[in-house]
Design a protein around this motif. Structure first.
Motif, mmCIF file in Angstrom:
data_model
loop_
_atom_site.group_PDB
_atom_site.id
_atom_site.type_symbol
_atom_site.label_atom_id
_atom_site.label_comp_id
_atom_site.label_asym_id
_atom_site.label_seq_id
_atom_site.Cartn_x
_atom_site.Cartn_y
_atom_site.Cartn_z
ATOM 1 N N ILE A 163 -61.668 -0.070 22.858
ATOM 2 C CA ILE A 163 -62.535 -0.608 23.918
ATOM 3 C C ILE A 163 -62.174 0.001 25.263
ATOM 4 O O ILE A 163 -63.029 0.466 26.004
ATOM 5 C CB ILE A 163 -62.401 -2.141 24.018
ATOM 6 C CG1 ILE A 163 -62.838 -2.788 22.709
ATOM 7 C CG2 ILE A 163 -63.237 -2.671 25.170
ATOM 8 C CD1 ILE A 163 -62.492 -4.252 22.608
ATOM 9 N N ARG A 164 -60.879 0.033 25.525
ATOM 10 C CA ARG A 164 -60.447 0.550 26.824
ATOM 11 C C ARG A 164 -60.860 2.003 26.993
ATOM 12 O O ARG A 164 -61.239 2.438 28.074
ATOM 13 C CB ARG A 164 -58.935 0.408 26.985
ATOM 14 C CG ARG A 164 -58.515 -1.028 27.269
ATOM 15 C CD ARG A 164 -57.034 -1.114 27.487
ATOM 16 N NE ARG A 164 -56.610 -2.513 27.643
ATOM 17 C CZ ARG A 164 -56.604 -3.154 28.811
ATOM 18 N NH1 ARG A 164 -56.997 -2.534 29.902
ATOM 19 N NH2 ARG A 164 -56.209 -4.410 28.871
ATOM 20 N N LYS A 165 -60.796 2.745 25.884
ATOM 21 C CA LYS A 165 -61.199 4.148 25.991
ATOM 22 C C LYS A 165 -62.687 4.245 26.278
ATOM 23 O O LYS A 165 -63.126 5.067 27.067
ATOM 24 C CB LYS A 165 -60.842 4.902 24.704
ATOM 25 C CG LYS A 165 -59.382 5.294 24.659
ATOM 26 C CD LYS A 165 -59.099 6.317 23.600
ATOM 27 C CE LYS A 165 -59.413 7.721 24.082
ATOM 28 N NZ LYS A 165 -59.056 8.723 23.091
ATOM 29 N N VAL A 166 -63.468 3.390 25.611
ATOM 30 C CA VAL A 166 -64.906 3.404 25.857
ATOM 31 C C VAL A 166 -65.187 3.032 27.313
ATOM 32 O O VAL A 166 -66.124 3.505 27.918
ATOM 33 C CB VAL A 166 -65.613 2.434 24.896
ATOM 34 C CG1 VAL A 166 -67.056 2.234 25.299
ATOM 35 C CG2 VAL A 166 -65.537 2.966 23.479
ATOM 36 N N LEU A 167 -64.324 2.200 27.871
ATOM 37 C CA LEU A 167 -64.495 1.809 29.268
ATOM 38 C C LEU A 167 -63.932 2.847 30.225
ATOM 39 O O LEU A 167 -63.924 2.633 31.426
ATOM 40 C CB LEU A 167 -63.818 0.456 29.517
ATOM 41 C CG LEU A 167 -64.403 -0.722 28.748
ATOM 42 C CD1 LEU A 167 -63.631 -1.985 29.049
ATOM 43 C CD2 LEU A 167 -65.873 -0.905 29.083
ATOM 44 N N GLY A 168 -63.422 3.935 29.696
ATOM 45 C CA GLY A 168 -63.011 5.020 30.570
ATOM 46 C C GLY A 168 -61.518 5.163 30.788
ATOM 47 O O GLY A 168 -61.097 5.878 31.683
ATOM 48 N N ALA A 169 -60.703 4.505 29.964
ATOM 49 C CA ALA A 169 -59.255 4.627 30.147
ATOM 50 C C ALA A 169 -58.793 6.026 29.752
ATOM 51 O O ALA A 169 -59.292 6.593 28.783
ATOM 52 C CB ALA A 169 -58.537 3.594 29.299
ATOM 53 N N LEU B 2 -63.937 1.190 16.407
ATOM 54 C CA LEU B 2 -64.910 0.171 16.783
ATOM 55 C C LEU B 2 -66.056 0.059 15.787
ATOM 56 O O LEU B 2 -66.990 -0.710 15.968
ATOM 57 C CB LEU B 2 -65.478 0.481 18.178
ATOM 58 C CG LEU B 2 -64.430 0.473 19.284
ATOM 59 C CD1 LEU B 2 -65.071 0.754 20.630
ATOM 60 C CD2 LEU B 2 -63.716 -0.870 19.316
ATOM 61 N N ARG B 3 -65.986 0.873 14.747
ATOM 62 C CA ARG B 3 -67.012 0.805 13.711
ATOM 63 C C ARG B 3 -67.048 -0.593 13.097
ATOM 64 O O ARG B 3 -66.011 -1.232 12.935
ATOM 65 C CB ARG B 3 -66.689 1.822 12.616
ATOM 66 C CG ARG B 3 -67.892 2.528 12.068
ATOM 67 C CD ARG B 3 -67.458 3.428 10.956
ATOM 68 N NE ARG B 3 -66.936 4.705 11.441
ATOM 69 C CZ ARG B 3 -67.735 5.697 11.824
ATOM 70 N NH1 ARG B 3 -69.020 5.566 11.808
ATOM 71 N NH2 ARG B 3 -67.204 6.829 12.222
ATOM 72 N N ASN B 4 -68.170 -1.044 12.760
ATOM 73 C CA ASN B 4 -68.267 -2.434 12.309
ATOM 74 C C ASN B 4 -68.217 -2.633 10.814
ATOM 75 O O ASN B 4 -68.056 -3.748 10.341
ATOM 76 C CB ASN B 4 -69.537 -3.061 12.865
ATOM 77 C CG ASN B 4 -69.293 -3.611 14.250
ATOM 78 O OD1 ASN B 4 -68.199 -4.112 14.496
ATOM 79 N ND2 ASN B 4 -70.250 -3.480 15.125
ATOM 80 N N LYS C 252 -58.100 -2.005 18.264
ATOM 81 C CA LYS C 252 -59.421 -2.348 18.775
ATOM 82 C C LYS C 252 -59.414 -2.310 20.305
ATOM 83 O O LYS C 252 -60.284 -1.705 20.922
ATOM 84 C CB LYS C 252 -59.809 -3.750 18.296
ATOM 85 C CG LYS C 252 -61.272 -4.058 18.531
ATOM 86 C CD LYS C 252 -61.593 -5.503 18.196
ATOM 87 C CE LYS C 252 -61.890 -6.246 19.481
ATOM 88 N NZ LYS C 252 -62.234 -7.643 19.286
ATOM 89 N N GLU C 253 -58.371 -2.929 20.869
ATOM 90 C CA GLU C 253 -58.289 -2.980 22.325
ATOM 91 C C GLU C 253 -58.236 -1.582 22.921
ATOM 92 O O GLU C 253 -58.892 -1.284 23.917
ATOM 93 C CB GLU C 253 -57.054 -3.790 22.732
ATOM 94 C CG GLU C 253 -56.954 -3.962 24.227
ATOM 95 C CD GLU C 253 -55.603 -4.477 24.658
ATOM 96 O OE1 GLU C 253 -54.953 -5.156 23.832
ATOM 97 O OE2 GLU C 253 -55.206 -4.200 25.787
ATOM 98 N N ASN D 133 -59.994 8.498 18.077
ATOM 99 C CA ASN D 133 -61.381 8.386 18.506
ATOM 100 C C ASN D 133 -61.813 6.925 18.463
ATOM 101 O O ASN D 133 -61.745 6.280 17.433
ATOM 102 C CB ASN D 133 -62.255 9.218 17.561
ATOM 103 C CG ASN D 133 -63.656 9.359 18.104
ATOM 104 O OD1 ASN D 133 -64.093 8.563 18.923
ATOM 105 N ND2 ASN D 133 -64.342 10.386 17.647
ATOM 106 N N PRO D 134 -62.263 6.384 19.592
ATOM 107 C CA PRO D 134 -62.613 4.960 19.629
ATOM 108 C C PRO D 134 -63.768 4.643 18.673
ATOM 109 O O PRO D 134 -63.893 3.520 18.206
ATOM 110 C CB PRO D 134 -63.030 4.738 21.083
ATOM 111 C CG PRO D 134 -63.326 6.083 21.620
ATOM 112 C CD PRO D 134 -62.459 7.027 20.896
ATOM 113 N N VAL D 135 -64.579 5.641 18.377
ATOM 114 C CA VAL D 135 -65.694 5.411 17.468
ATOM 115 C C VAL D 135 -65.189 4.857 16.134
ATOM 116 O O VAL D 135 -65.770 3.963 15.546
ATOM 117 C CB VAL D 135 -66.476 6.723 17.245
ATOM 118 C CG1 VAL D 135 -67.519 6.535 16.164
ATOM 119 C CG2 VAL D 135 -67.119 7.164 18.539
#
Lengths: 805, 221
Positions: free
Chosen positions: A715-721, A802-804, A711-712, A797-799
C-alpha cells in the motif's frame, strides 16, 4: 515422510542454511569446549583409587610473603614411611636432567640422542601406585639397584626401533658418555591425560633422603602418598606437618621462616596453578568453568535462533498446513512432521559442525593443549551427541510445532493468513534480540579493551630499550668453569663488526628472578630498615646497552667482588630517601653480610610483567652471570643474520659441544604475554560467534516482520513510498532494540572490564568512545543484516502483494 | 492524456507464452470517465496496473501526457506517479495500524509536504467526505463503505489528474456502491479528474462516459 522433509527443507534453502549454520556454530563451540574441559578435568581420574592419592607440597611464609612450592624437603618421604600410619605407598619423584644418551643398537652401531626429556628418579612404589603394565622385567627387581633404568614402550621404540621388548631387557644405555645403566624393565605408556609424564625411570640414589636436608625446599623433589583410606587425609596431613616441624624448628626460628606441609588430591593438583611444576601442563579452573558457561550459553542462543527462524517462516507455510488440516491431518501429525524436519536439520548441522570443528582446531591449534584429542572418550561423545540431538529437536521443534497445530484452516483458506499468526509474540522475540545484542556488545567491548591493554603492554616504555638485542644463554654446567671461557668469548664478541655492545648480565625484565634480604642501617642512629630487593647481576656495559638512565651517582666500577651497589628509584623510595641524590654514599648489604655504599640510582624500569608494580632492585657486579646480552646495530636489520652467524662461529670456538641458541629480547618479552594473546584471541573468536548468532536471530525477526507487513508495504508503495523510506520503516524498530541493548550492555561492560584491568598494575583507562564504537559497530552490523531482507521486501512489486485472489 | 499502442503482456508458463494482454491500442483524453469491463482473467486489472505505472508491459509504448513512460528510471516514474495518479482498490487497502487521518496523510508525507500543508489538505478532505467524526478511528472500526470513502479520500489527497479504481464497489452493498459511483461522477464532472475504473457491473459502468470491453487480453469494443 523423509522425502517431504527433504523437499520442504530444500524449498526454504535460505532458512534451512541459516538454521544449519546457526546450530552448527553452537554445536562446534560446545564440542570444542567439551573436548577441552573433559581433557582438563580428566587428569589423573583414570588412576585406580586416585581419590586416595595425594601430592605433598610446601607452603612457605617469610617476611609477610607467602610462597607455594610443589617440592618437599628430601628426607620427608622416608620419615613418613617410618612414622605415619595408614599410608599405603610413599612415592618420591625427582626429575633428572641428562645431557644425552648413547644407545648400543642391535645392529652394532651406536646412536646418540641429545637431551632426552621426561626422565625421572623414583622408586618401585611408583609403579605400584600408577596403573603400569610390565611388558618386560618385573616390578620387584626393576629399580632395585642404582644402575638400572625402566623405559616406557614409546621410549623403548625410540631407542630401539622395531626391536621386541624382551630383547631390550639387559641392554645398556650410556648417559653423558660416562654413566652406564642397564634396562631392567619396559612398561606401557599411561593411556590417559596425566601429569605423571615420566618415560625413562631411574632409581633414586641411596643418599637422596639424607637427614641434613630438612631445611631446603626444592620444587624438583616431589612426593606422592597413597592413603589406605581417603577420610584419613586431614589426620595424615597433621602427622606429616608435625614431622616436618619437629625437624626444622630450631633452624627456621632463626630466620623467622615458616613452612607448612600440605597434602592435595592429585586430581586437584592439575588446577593448582600456584604450584609451578616444570614439564607439567596446568589448567585454570575458573577459566574452564567460564568456558562451560559460554558453551551452554552459545547452544541456548543457537536453539533460540532456531525457534526464531522457524516461527518466522510459519506464515509462508500457513496454506500448506491449512490444506493438510482440512484433509484430516491431526495436530499431532503436524507436530511430528515439524519435529522430523527439526531432527533432520539437527543431523545436518551436526555433520557440518564436524567440519567446522576440524577447521577451527586446525587453524587455532596453539589455543589448546597439544594432546587434547589424544584421549577422547568416543563412547561418551556418542551418547552426548544423541542426547543433544533429541533435546535440541524437542526444544527447538516443540514450540513452532505447537503453533502449527493451532492454525485455524478456515481463516487461512479465507485468505487471512496475516491475522492468524498475530499470535506469535513479537515482544518475546524482541526481548531475545535485545538479550543477544547485549551479549554481542559485551564481547565487542571486551575485544576492544583487551586488545588496547595488550598493545599498551607491548608498547609501553619499559624504562629500557629492548630492540635489536639478542640473548644467548651459556649452558648452566659451563657457567662457572675456572678457565674464564665466558669472558674470553665476551671479549671476542665485543670486537665483532655489527655488534654494538655486549653485556654479560641478567636481562632487566625476565621471569627468572633472584631476591635476598637486605638491611639498611642509617647513620643517624634510627632503627635499621629491612627490605627484600631483587638482585640483578650486571656488568659495567649494562646501563649503556639498555640505555638506562642514572638519576644520581655513577655506574659501577669493574670490580671482582661486591663492593658497591646501584639501586633503582623504587628502592631509594622504600628506604625513605627524599631524592635519589640522598641515597648516594649510604650503606646497605645482605643481612649478616658486608655493608657497602650505594654509588648510583637508576631510573625505574620494569622487571616483571605489567600485573605487578616495579619492585625494589639492587644491581651488583657478580660472576654468577650466564646470559650474553648482545646489542646489534639497530639501523641495519638486514645485517643481523650475517652478524648472528659470525657470533655463532665464535661461540663454536669456545663451546664446541653446545648448540648455539639465541632469542631476540623483544620477542621473549612478548612471550610473557602469551596468555593475554590467547585470551584476546578467544575473545575475538567469541565476539565473532556471538555477533553472527545475534545477526541470524535479527534476520529471522526482520523476515517475519517484512512478511507480516507485506500488505502494508504494498500500500505504501502504491501511495508513493520510496524504497529507502520502507527500509527505514522496517529497520527503525530493530535499531531501537540495538540501542536499548547498548544502554544495558555499556555499564555491565564497563564494570567487568574495570574488574579485569584491576589485575594490572599498569593499565589503560577506559574511554567513553570505546562504548560508542562498539555501539556503532553493532548498529552497522545489525543494519547490514536487516537491509538485505528489508530491501528485498521494499523492492517487491506491490501489484503482487495487493492482488485479491 | 494517455496513449497506449501495441501493448503486449505475457507470462512464461512451462515454456509457452501465456498472453494476458494482446496488442492493446487505446487513447484516453483528459476529463474522460472510462469503465473497463470483461470477464475474470480478461486482463482488466493488469491493464489498470500498467496504466497506473505499477506494472510494465513486455512490449509496446505508453505515452502519458505526451511522454513515453515505459523504461523510465524508478525515480522519474515514482515522481510522475506521485504527482498525477491516485489509486482506489476493491479491498480498500488501508493501513490497519494507522488512523483514518494518518491513512489520508500518508501519500502527502511521501510527497514531502510540510506538516502544516498536510494538515490543511487532510482537514479539507475529511470535511468534504463527511468523516470528521471518524478521523481518529482505525480502519477495522469502520464499515466497508466508510473504508472505501477513506480510500478515495486518500487517493485524492495528492490532487491527481488521473484516478484509477479497481472494482471500487466490489466489496460493498448496492447502496454504498451507488454512493461511491455518485462521488466518482461528481469528481469527474466538477473537479475534472480523469477516471478509469475496472468493474463487473453494467450499472456502474453506465456512470462512465465510455466503456471498453476486454476479452482474453484484447479490446473487443
Amino acid at each position: 515422510m523423509l522425502k517431504t522433509i527433504v523437499r520442504q527443507l530444500w524449498h526454504n534453502k535460505l532458512f534451512t542454511s541459516l538454521n544449519i549454520l546457526g546450530l552448527s556454530i553452537g554445536i562446534s563451540a560446545c564440542f570444542i569446549i567439551y573436548q577441552l574441559v573433559s581433557f582438563e578435568f580428566g587428569f589423573e581420574t583414570r588412576i585406580p583409587m586416585h581419590e586416595n592419592i595425594f601430592n605433598v607440597v610446601s607452603h612457605l611464609e617469610f617476611d609477610g610473603q607467602e610462597g607455594h612450592n610443589v617440592g618437599v624437603p628430601k628426607p620427608l618421604g622416608q620419615a613418613i614411611e617410618a612414622e605415619v600410619p595408614g599410608i599405603k605407598f610413599v612415592v618420591p619423584v625427582a626429575e633428572q636432567f641428562m645431557e644425552e644418551v648413547t644407545v648400543h643398537q642391535i645392529n652394532g652401531k651406536d646412536k646418540t640422542f641429545k637431551s632426552p626429556d621426561r626422565q625421572v628418579m623414583t622408586q618401585a612404589s611408583y609403579f605400584n601406585m600408577l596403573p603400569y603394565e610390565w611388558l618386560a622385567g618385573t616390578i620387584d627387581q626393576a629399580l632395585s639397584t642404582p644402575n638400572t633404568v625402566v623405559l616406557t614402550k614409546s621410549r623403548a621404540e625410540k631407542y630401539f626401533p622395531g626391536v621386541p621388548v624382551n630383547d631390550i631387557l639387559g641392554k645398556t644405555l650410556i648417559y653423558n658418555d660416562t654413566i652406564q645403566k642397564e634396562i631392567s624393565g619396559v612398561v606401557n605408556d599411561l593411556a590417559f591425560a596425566t601429569s605423571f609424564y615420566g618415560k625413562e625411570f631411574f632409581a633414586l640414589p641411596k643418599d637422596y633422603f639424607s637427614q641434613s636436608d630438612w631445611g631446603s625446599t626444592n620444587s624438583n623433589d616431589k612426593l606422592y602418598i597413597q592413603l589406605e583410606e581417603k577420610n584419613a587425609a586431614s589426620k595424615a596431613q597433621q602427622h606429616i606437618n608435625a614431622l616436618s616441624v619437629k625437624n626444622t624448628k630450631d633452624l627456621f626460628a632463626k630466620w623467622r621462616f615458616k613452612r607448612d606441609q600440605r597434602i592435595i588430591p592429585i586430581a586437584s593438583m592439575h588446577f593448582a596453578t600456584q604450584y609451578g611444576e616444570s614439564n607439567v601442563h596446568k589448567a585454570n579452573k575458573p577459566v574452564l568453568l567460564g568456558l562451560v558457561g559460554v558453551a551452554i550459553f552459545l547452544l541456548i542462543l543457537a536453539v533460540i535462533n532456531f525457534i526464531n527462524l522457524s516461527t518466522a517462516q510459519l506464515p509462508r507455510r500457513a496454506k500448506e498446513i491449512a490444506v493438510r488440516k482440512t484433509m484430516g491431518s491431526s495436530g499431532k501429525r503436524l507436530i511430528y512432521q515439524f519435529l522430523g524436519e527439526t531432527f533432520f536439520t539437527c543431523i545436518l548441522a551436526a555433520l557440518f559442525s564436524d567440519l567446522l570443528t576440524y577447521l577451527f582446531l586446525l587453524s587455532f591449534k596453539d589455543l589448546f593443549p597439544e594432546n587434547m584429542q589424544a584421549y577422547i572418550n568416543y563412547y561418551q561423545v556418542f551418547v552426548l551427541f544423541w542426547l543433544f540431538l533429541w533435546l535440541t529437536t524437542l526444544f527447538a521443534g516443540l514450540y513452532p510445532g505447537w503453533l502449527i497445530s493451532r492454525v485455524n484452516p478456515i481463516q487461512i483458506l479465507r485468505n487471512q493468513t496475516l491475522i492468524s499468526f498475530r499470535g506469535i509474540r513479537l515482544s518475546l522475540r524482541k526481548t531475545l534480540i535485545i538479550f543477544q545484542f547485549v551479549i554481542a556488545l559485551l564481547f565487542i567491548v571486551s575485544a576492544i579493551i583487551v586488545g588496547q591493554q595488550l598493545r599498551y603492554t607491548l608498547n609501553k616504555d619499559l624504562g629500557f630499550e629492548k630492540d635489536a638485542i639478542l640473548l644467548v644463554n651459556i649452558p648452566w654446567r659451563k657457567v662457572n668453569d675456572d678457565k674464564g671461557t665466558k669472558y674470553a668469548l665476551l671479549n671476542e664478541l665485543r670486537a665483532l663488526k655489527g655488534v654494538e655492545a655486549v653485556s654479560l648480565a641478567a636481562p632487566p625484565l625476565s621471569s627468572n628472578t633472584m631476591s635476598n634480604n637486605y638491611d639498611y642501617i642509617p647513620d643517624n642512629g634510627t632503627a635499621k630498615k629491612e627490605l627484600q630487593p631483587y638482585i640483578k647481576n650486571i656488568d659495567t656495559a649494562y646501563l649503556a646497552l639498555y640505555n638506562m638512565h642514572l638519576l644520581a651517582g655513577r655506574n659501577l666500577l669493574p670490580l671482582d667482588t661486591v663492593k658497591e651497589y646501584l639501586i633503582n628509584e623504587t628502592t631509594s623510595k622504600v628506604l625513605g630517601f627524599k631524592s635519589p641524590k640522598e641515597a648516594i654514599g649510604k650503606f646497605i648489604g645482605p643481612q649478616d653480610g658486608q655493608q657497602s655504599p650505594i654509588v648510583g640510582v637508576v631510573k625505574d624500569f620494569h622487571n616483571k610483567n605489567f600485573y605487578q608494580s616495579i619492585d625494589p632492585i639492587v644491581l651488583i657486579i657478580d660472576k654468577q652471570t650466564s646470559t650474553y646480552n648482545i646489542k646489534l646495530n639497530e639501523h641495519y636489520p638486514k645485517s643481523w643474520q650475517k652478524t648472528i652467524s659470525e657470533i655463532e662461529k665464535h661461540w663454536k670456538k669456545f663451546y664446541p659441544e653446545e648448540s648455539f641458541e639465541y632469542k631476540f629480547y623483544d620477542n621473549s618479552i612478548e612471550e610473557l604475554y602469551t596468555q593475554e594473546h590467547h585470551m584476546s584471541k578467544i575473545i575475538n573468536l567469541s565476539t565473532m560467534v556471538a555477533v553472527l548468532i545475534s545477526c541470524l536471530g535479527l534476520l529471522g525477526l526482520i523476515t517475519l516482520t517484512a512478511y507480516q507487513r507485506t500488505k502494508e508495504i504494498g500500500i505504501r508503495k502504491v501511495l508513493g513510498a520510496s524504497i529507502s523510506s520502507i527500509v527505514q520503516l522496517l529497520s527503525k524498530d530493530f535499531i531501537q532494540l540495538v540501542l536499548i541493548a547498548i544502554i544495558i550492555a555499556s555499564p555491565i561492560a564497563w564494570w567487568a572490564m574495570n574488574k579485569w584491568l584491576d589485575g594490572f598494575a599498569y593499565k589503560i583507562e577506559i574511554h567513553w568512545w570505546v562504548f560508542a564504537l562498539a555501539g556503532f559497530v553493532a548498529i552497522c552490523i545489525a543494519f547490514l543484516t536487516m537491509s538485505i531482507q528489508a530491501i528485498r521486501a521494499a523492492r517487491a512489486n506491490p501489484v503482487d502483494s495487493l492482488r485479491n485472489e | 492524456m494517455i496513449q497506449l499502442s501495441n501493448i503486449f503482456k505475457w507470462y512464461n508458463v512451462g515454456g509457452n507464452r501465456s498472453f494476458v494482454l494482446k496488442d492493446i491500442n487505446l487513447t484516453i483524453n483528459e476529463g474522460e470517465f472510462v469503465s473497463i469491463m470483461g470477464p475474470s482473467g480478461s486482463g482488466k486489472s493488469t491493464l489498470l496496473h500498467i496504466l497506473g505505472l505499477l506494472d510494465e508491459p513486455n512490449e509496446g509504448s505508453y505515452l502519458f501526457q505526451e511522454q513515453e513512460v515505459l523504461h523510465l528510471k524508478e525515480k522519474q516514474r515514482s515522481t510522475l506517479y506521485k504527482e498525477h495518479i491516485g489509486f482506489v482498490f476493491q479491498a480498500y487497502h488501508l493501513i490497519d495500524e494507522l488512523t483514518v487521518y494518518e491513512n489520508i496523510e500518508t501519500p502527502l508525507i511521501y510527497k514531502n509536504l510540510k506538516g502544516s500543508e498536510r494538515k490543511a489538505i487532510v482537514a479539507d478532505l475529511i470535511d468534504r467526505f463527511g468523516i470528521v467524526g471518524k478521523k481518529d478511528l482505525f480502519p477495522a472500526q469502520l464499515s466497508g463503505g466508510q473504508q472505501q470513502l477513506v480510500g478515495i479520500a486518500r487517493a485524492l489527497a495528492t490532487t491527481p489528474k488521473l484516478l484509477l479504481a479497481d472494482e471500487p464497489t466490489g466489496n460493498l452493498n448496492s447502496k454504498q456502491g451507488e454512493e461511491i459511483m455518485e462521488l466518482f461522477k461528481q469528481l469527474n464532472q466538477e473537479d475534472g479528474v480523469t477516471i478509469i475504473q475496472v468493474t463487473h457491473s453494467e450499472k456502474n459502468a453506465e456512470y462512465g462516459s465510455r466503456i471498453i470491453e476486454l476479452l482474453d487480453g484484447q479490446v473487443v469494443k
